[in-house]
Design a protein around this motif. Sequence first.
Motif, PDB file in Angstrom:
ATOM      1  N   SER A 182      61.638  31.544  32.054  1.00 24.67           N
ATOM      2  CA  SER A 182      61.535  32.747  32.882  1.00 24.67           C
ATOM      3  C   SER A 182      62.899  33.137  33.445  1.00 24.67           C
ATOM      4  O   SER A 182      63.166  34.315  33.695  1.00 24.67           O
ATOM      5  CB  SER A 182      60.526  32.518  34.016  1.00 24.67           C
ATOM      6  OG  SER A 182      60.817  31.319  34.721  1.00 24.67           O
ATOM      7  N   GLU A 200      54.541  33.846  30.236  1.00 24.83           N
ATOM      8  CA  GLU A 200      54.198  35.233  30.556  1.00 24.83           C
ATOM      9  C   GLU A 200      54.478  36.135  29.351  1.00 24.83           C
ATOM     10  O   GLU A 200      55.433  36.913  29.339  1.00 24.83           O
ATOM     11  CB  GLU A 200      54.993  35.691  31.782  1.00 24.83           C
ATOM     12  CG  GLU A 200      54.727  34.856  33.017  1.00 24.83           C
ATOM     13  CD  GLU A 200      55.657  35.196  34.179  1.00 24.83           C
ATOM     14  OE1 GLU A 200      55.149  35.431  35.273  1.00 24.83           O
ATOM     15  OE2 GLU A 200      56.881  35.232  33.966  1.00 24.83           O
ATOM     16  N   TYR A 247      58.546  31.157  30.241  1.00 22.03           N
ATOM     17  CA  TYR A 247      57.785  30.124  30.926  1.00 22.03           C
ATOM     18  C   TYR A 247      58.610  29.502  32.045  1.00 22.03           C
ATOM     19  O   TYR A 247      59.804  29.245  31.882  1.00 22.03           O
ATOM     20  CB  TYR A 247      57.369  29.031  29.935  1.00 22.03           C
ATOM     21  CG  TYR A 247      56.708  27.845  30.612  1.00 22.03           C
ATOM     22  CD1 TYR A 247      55.349  27.842  30.869  1.00 22.03           C
ATOM     23  CD2 TYR A 247      57.462  26.748  31.036  1.00 22.03           C
ATOM     24  CE1 TYR A 247      54.745  26.775  31.510  1.00 22.03           C
ATOM     25  CE2 TYR A 247      56.879  25.682  31.688  1.00 22.03           C
ATOM     26  CZ  TYR A 247      55.517  25.697  31.920  1.00 22.03           C
ATOM     27  OH  TYR A 247      54.934  24.642  32.578  1.00 22.03           O
ATOM     28  N   ALA A 278      56.317  28.922  38.426  1.00 21.19           N
ATOM     29  CA  ALA A 278      55.506  30.139  38.310  1.00 21.19           C
ATOM     30  C   ALA A 278      54.112  29.806  37.794  1.00 21.19           C
ATOM     31  O   ALA A 278      53.113  30.401  38.217  1.00 21.19           O
ATOM     32  CB  ALA A 278      56.191  31.137  37.379  1.00 21.19           C
ATOM     33  N   GLU A 279      54.026  28.848  36.869  1.00 23.60           N
ATOM     34  CA  GLU A 279      52.727  28.446  36.338  1.00 23.60           C
ATOM     35  C   GLU A 279      51.857  27.848  37.441  1.00 23.60           C
ATOM     36  O   GLU A 279      50.653  28.143  37.526  1.00 23.60           O
ATOM     37  CB  GLU A 279      52.920  27.431  35.215  1.00 23.60           C
ATOM     38  CG  GLU A 279      51.614  26.953  34.604  1.00 23.60           C
ATOM     39  CD  GLU A 279      51.796  25.815  33.613  1.00 23.60           C
ATOM     40  OE1 GLU A 279      50.989  25.714  32.687  1.00 23.60           O
ATOM     41  OE2 GLU A 279      52.743  25.028  33.793  1.00 23.60           O
ATOM     42  N   VAL A 339      52.125  28.368  40.722  1.00 25.41           N
ATOM     43  CA  VAL A 339      51.758  29.452  41.643  1.00 25.41           C
ATOM     44  C   VAL A 339      50.617  30.288  41.061  1.00 25.41           C
ATOM     45  O   VAL A 339      49.661  30.640  41.758  1.00 25.41           O
ATOM     46  CB  VAL A 339      52.982  30.334  41.964  1.00 25.41           C
ATOM     47  CG1 VAL A 339      52.558  31.602  42.705  1.00 25.41           C
ATOM     48  CG2 VAL A 339      53.991  29.556  42.802  1.00 25.41           C
ATOM     49  N   ALA A 340      50.720  30.607  39.768  1.00 21.96           N
ATOM     50  CA  ALA A 340      49.668  31.396  39.126  1.00 21.96           C
ATOM     51  C   ALA A 340      48.332  30.654  39.169  1.00 21.96           C
ATOM     52  O   ALA A 340      47.271  31.263  39.370  1.00 21.96           O
ATOM     53  CB  ALA A 340      50.060  31.713  37.687  1.00 21.96           C
ATOM     54  N   ALA A 341      48.375  29.336  38.970  1.00 25.94           N
ATOM     55  CA  ALA A 341      47.144  28.541  39.028  1.00 25.94           C
ATOM     56  C   ALA A 341      46.557  28.561  40.437  1.00 25.94           C
ATOM     57  O   ALA A 341      45.328  28.648  40.614  1.00 25.94           O
ATOM     58  CB  ALA A 341      47.429  27.112  38.585  1.00 25.94           C
ATOM     59  N   LYS A 363      46.875  30.949  42.597  1.00 25.84           N
ATOM     60  CA  LYS A 363      46.290  32.281  42.784  1.00 25.84           C
ATOM     61  C   LYS A 363      44.918  32.364  42.118  1.00 25.84           C
ATOM     62  O   LYS A 363      43.983  32.953  42.663  1.00 25.84           O
ATOM     63  CB  LYS A 363      47.220  33.342  42.206  1.00 25.84           C
ATOM     64  CG  LYS A 363      48.480  33.591  43.022  1.00 25.84           C
ATOM     65  CD  LYS A 363      49.350  34.655  42.373  1.00 25.84           C
ATOM     66  CE  LYS A 363      50.588  34.943  43.207  1.00 25.84           C
ATOM     67  NZ  LYS A 363      51.471  35.948  42.557  1.00 25.84           N
ATOM     68  N   ARG A 364      44.781  31.775  40.920  1.00 25.50           N
ATOM     69  CA  ARG A 364      43.481  31.780  40.240  1.00 25.50           C
ATOM     70  C   ARG A 364      42.433  31.035  41.062  1.00 25.50           C
ATOM     71  O   ARG A 364      41.275  31.447  41.140  1.00 25.50           O
ATOM     72  CB  ARG A 364      43.598  31.142  38.856  1.00 25.50           C
ATOM     73  CG  ARG A 364      44.356  31.976  37.846  1.00 25.50           C
ATOM     74  CD  ARG A 364      44.261  31.393  36.438  1.00 25.50           C
ATOM     75  NE  ARG A 364      45.284  31.977  35.588  1.00 25.50           N
ATOM     76  CZ  ARG A 364      46.434  31.408  35.264  1.00 25.50           C
ATOM     77  NH1 ARG A 364      46.705  30.185  35.710  1.00 25.50           N
ATOM     78  NH2 ARG A 364      47.304  32.023  34.499  1.00 25.50           N
ATOM     79  N   GLU A 378      41.405  33.373  43.764  1.00 25.77           N
ATOM     80  CA  GLU A 378      40.628  34.493  43.229  1.00 25.77           C
ATOM     81  C   GLU A 378      39.223  34.070  42.835  1.00 25.77           C
ATOM     82  O   GLU A 378      38.268  34.842  42.961  1.00 25.77           O
ATOM     83  CB  GLU A 378      41.350  35.089  42.018  1.00 25.77           C
ATOM     84  CG  GLU A 378      42.632  35.839  42.373  1.00 25.77           C
ATOM     85  CD  GLU A 378      43.511  36.099  41.167  1.00 25.77           C
ATOM     86  OE1 GLU A 378      43.141  35.650  40.052  1.00 25.77           O
ATOM     87  OE2 GLU A 378      44.561  36.743  41.326  1.00 25.77           O
ATOM     88  N   SER A 396      48.191  26.855  32.185  1.00 22.67           N
ATOM     89  CA  SER A 396      48.236  27.393  30.822  1.00 22.67           C
ATOM     90  C   SER A 396      48.024  26.316  29.771  1.00 22.67           C
ATOM     91  O   SER A 396      47.748  26.624  28.612  1.00 22.67           O
ATOM     92  CB  SER A 396      49.577  28.096  30.572  1.00 22.67           C
ATOM     93  OG  SER A 396      50.650  27.182  30.698  1.00 22.67           O
TER      94      SER A 396
END
Length: 247
Positions: A75, A115, A148, A152-153, A155-157, A159-160, A163, A181
Motif C-alpha cells: 500500500s 485493495e 496490501y 490496513a488489513e 483495521v479493515a477487519a 471495521k467489519r 459493521e 483477507s
Amino acid sequence: MSAAAKPAAASPGTAGGDAVPVHVGIIMDGNGRWAAARGLPRALGHKAGAEAARRAIEAAAEAGIGWLTLFAFSSENWRRPADEVHALTGLMRLYLRSEVKTLVREGIRLRIIGERERFGPDLVRAIDAAEAATAEGRRLNLNVALSYGGRAEIVAAAKRALEQGLDPATLDEAAFGRLLSTDGMPDPDLIIRTSGEQRLSNFLLWQSAYAEFVFQDVLWPDYEARHLAEAIGEFARRERRYGVRAA
C-alpha cells in the motif's frame, strides 16, 4: 492465529527435521538496487523480478509447498514516482494476460489479497477473471499481495466486526482471523525476505505471529530455486515452539 491456525509442518517442541513448510511468504526485495547496479531503469528491475517470481512459483510447487504468498506491491508503493507505479501495474496486467494458461496447466490457484479496487476497473476485471480461471488448481495455492498492508488489513477487519455487530464477548482470535483477507488459509510457517534487509515492512502482521524468518542476502531478480531450497533447509533446522517452553 487465524482460522486454519496452527501450521502443520512441525509440531511444538520437535525439530523441523526434513519438514517442508506448508505456507511460505516472500517479501521480494531488491529490484531497484539490482537495476541500479547495472545502470538500468527501475522498470527493468521489476521486469527481472517478475521472472524471478515465476522461478520461485515453479520451485515452490516442485518442493511440495502448499501455499505461497508473494508481496508484490505494498500500500506504501503508491507513493513511488508515477512512472514506476505505471510500470509495476503494467507488469501486473501483462502477467495476468500471459500467465493464466500456464497457472491452469500447472494446477496453481491464484488469489489476490489487498485493495484491488485501487488499480481501476480494467485491472480488477483481469484479476477476477484470473482467479476464476485458476479456481480448480490444487497443486499450489498462490497468493499475490497487491496494494496490501498488514495494518490496513487489521483495521479493515475491525471495521467489519463493528459493521456485523459482533458481540465483543465472542470475538476471539479465530473469529477475528475469519475477517481477514486470508480467511481459510493457513498462517505462514516461513517468511523469507531477500536483499539482506531484515524487517517485515507491514507484511502479514497478524498471520506471522509464529512464523520463522529467513533473511537472504540476494537481490530478488537473482533469486533461484537453490535460494528457496536453502531457506527451506534453514526452516527444517529450526525448533518451533509456538510459545510452548521446550522440555
